[in-house]
Design an enzyme around this catalytic site. Structure first.
Site, PDB file in Angstrom:
ATOM      1  CG  ASP A 113      -1.719   1.293   1.462  1.00  0.00           C
ATOM      2  OD1 ASP A 113      -2.223   1.720   0.573  1.00  0.00           O
ATOM      3  OD2 ASP A 113      -1.460   1.772   2.658  1.00  0.00           O
ATOM      4  CG  ASP A 127      -1.893   7.564   0.501  1.00  0.00           C
ATOM      5  OD1 ASP A 127      -0.885   8.352   0.451  1.00  0.00           O
ATOM      6  OD2 ASP A 127      -2.900   7.409  -0.217  1.00  0.00           O
ATOM      7  N   GLY A 155      -7.553   4.154   3.642  1.00  0.00           N
ATOM      8  CA  GLY A 155      -7.921   3.186   2.588  1.00  0.00           C
ATOM      9  C   GLY A 155      -9.055   3.068   1.839  1.00  0.00           C
ATOM     10  CB  ILE A 156     -12.503   4.631   2.845  1.00  0.00           C
ATOM     11  CG1 ILE A 156     -12.436   3.584   3.964  1.00  0.00           C
ATOM     12  CG2 ILE A 156     -13.627   4.888   2.004  1.00  0.00           C
ATOM     13  CD1 ILE A 156     -13.049   1.996   3.378  1.00  0.00           C
ATOM     14  NE  ARG A 165     -10.039  12.480  -4.085  1.00  0.00           N
ATOM     15  CZ  ARG A 165      -9.545  12.912  -5.320  1.00  0.00           C
ATOM     16  NH1 ARG A 165     -10.105  13.870  -6.133  1.00  0.00           N
ATOM     17  NH2 ARG A 165      -8.502  12.462  -5.849  1.00  0.00           N
ATOM     18  CB  SER A 187      -4.536   7.601  -3.708  1.00  0.00           C
ATOM     19  OG  SER A 187      -4.196   9.144  -3.864  1.00  0.00           O
TER      20      SER A 187
END
Ligand code: B16
Ligand code: MG
Length: 216
Positions: A12, A14, A49-50, A52, A119
């Site tokens: 991942d 971020d 992780g969700i 925008r 993202s």
């Protein structure tokens, strides 16, 4: 070093490779407070992780107010502009401790290196960090239909790397991300707190603790 049972590691972005999770937090906090929602670290944890619009919906639901689709798009755009200002000055100095070394360890072990980020700014962040070419394949928001916790993003990364999901190790800092890895049938290495990332197979505090010998 004994050979790893894995053939690929999918990271991942971020919160694992770099601390953009903090910039997302600052940008969401300003937006939440503008619509009258108290925003703290616990609330932020749910957003990690969700994607925008999913994150925005969680905040707006808490406001108890109704927003039109046009208003929602404007709010999402405002949050993204703020976020992009925050990441403007990022550089290789913003790599988290051990991140570069972890990528190098995976490559040195002869394994594929993937990245799975929901993202839309993933490639901008990778460019700023100077590590775009360190990945064999990057899956960002433009390459998937469903975000984390759906397994699609990690399955897509595995498929593009040409590795079976069972032979992949996924690395995540978010509850939704760990759920995505597990739903994909992979080994999940959590980065953060074991009491938060309860679905992970193992949790480390940061990539400075990344040790391929341990994960089996
Ligand atoms: P953007 P990851 C995720 O990235 C972040 O964890 C999450 O907080 C953010 O809302 C999401 O990207 C969407 O980001 O607004 O830049 O498209 O953790 O999957 O690398
Ligand atoms: Mg993350």
């Amino acid at each position: 070093m004994r050979p790893s049972r894995f053939k690929a590691v999918i990271f991942d972005l971020d919160g694992v490779i770099t601390d953009t999770a903090h910039y997302h937090f600052l940008a969401w906090k300003r937006l939440a407070e503008a619509v009258g929602v108290h925003f703290d670290c616990a609330f932020n944890e749910q957003l990690k992780g969700i994607d925008r619009m999913g994150s925005l919906d969680l905040i707006l639901t808490s406001s108890g107010r109704a927003f039109t689709p046009t208003q929602k798009l404007a709010l999402a755009e405002a949050k993204n502009l703020h976020y992009r200002q925050l990441i403007e000055t990022m550089s290789a100095n913003n790599l988290l401790p051990g991140a570069m070394e972890a990528l190098m360890k995976v490559r040195a072990a002869g394994m594929k290196v993937g990245l799975a980020s929901v993202s839309k700014n993933a490639f901008t962040v990778l460019e700023r960090l100077g590590i775009t070419s360190d990945f064999d394949y990057v899956v960002d928001a433009s390459r998937i239909a469903r975000g984390k916790p759906d397994p699609e993003i990690f399955l897509k990364a595995a498929a593009e790397l040409g590795v079976a999901p069972a032979d992949c190790l996924g690395v995540e800092d978010a509850v939704a991300g760990v759920a995505s890895i597990k739903a994909a049938g992979m080994y999940a290495l959590g980065v953060g707190l074991p009491e938060v990332l309860t679905q992970a197979d193992l949790v480390i505090s940061g990539l400075d603790r990344f040790d391929l010998n341990v994960y089996q």
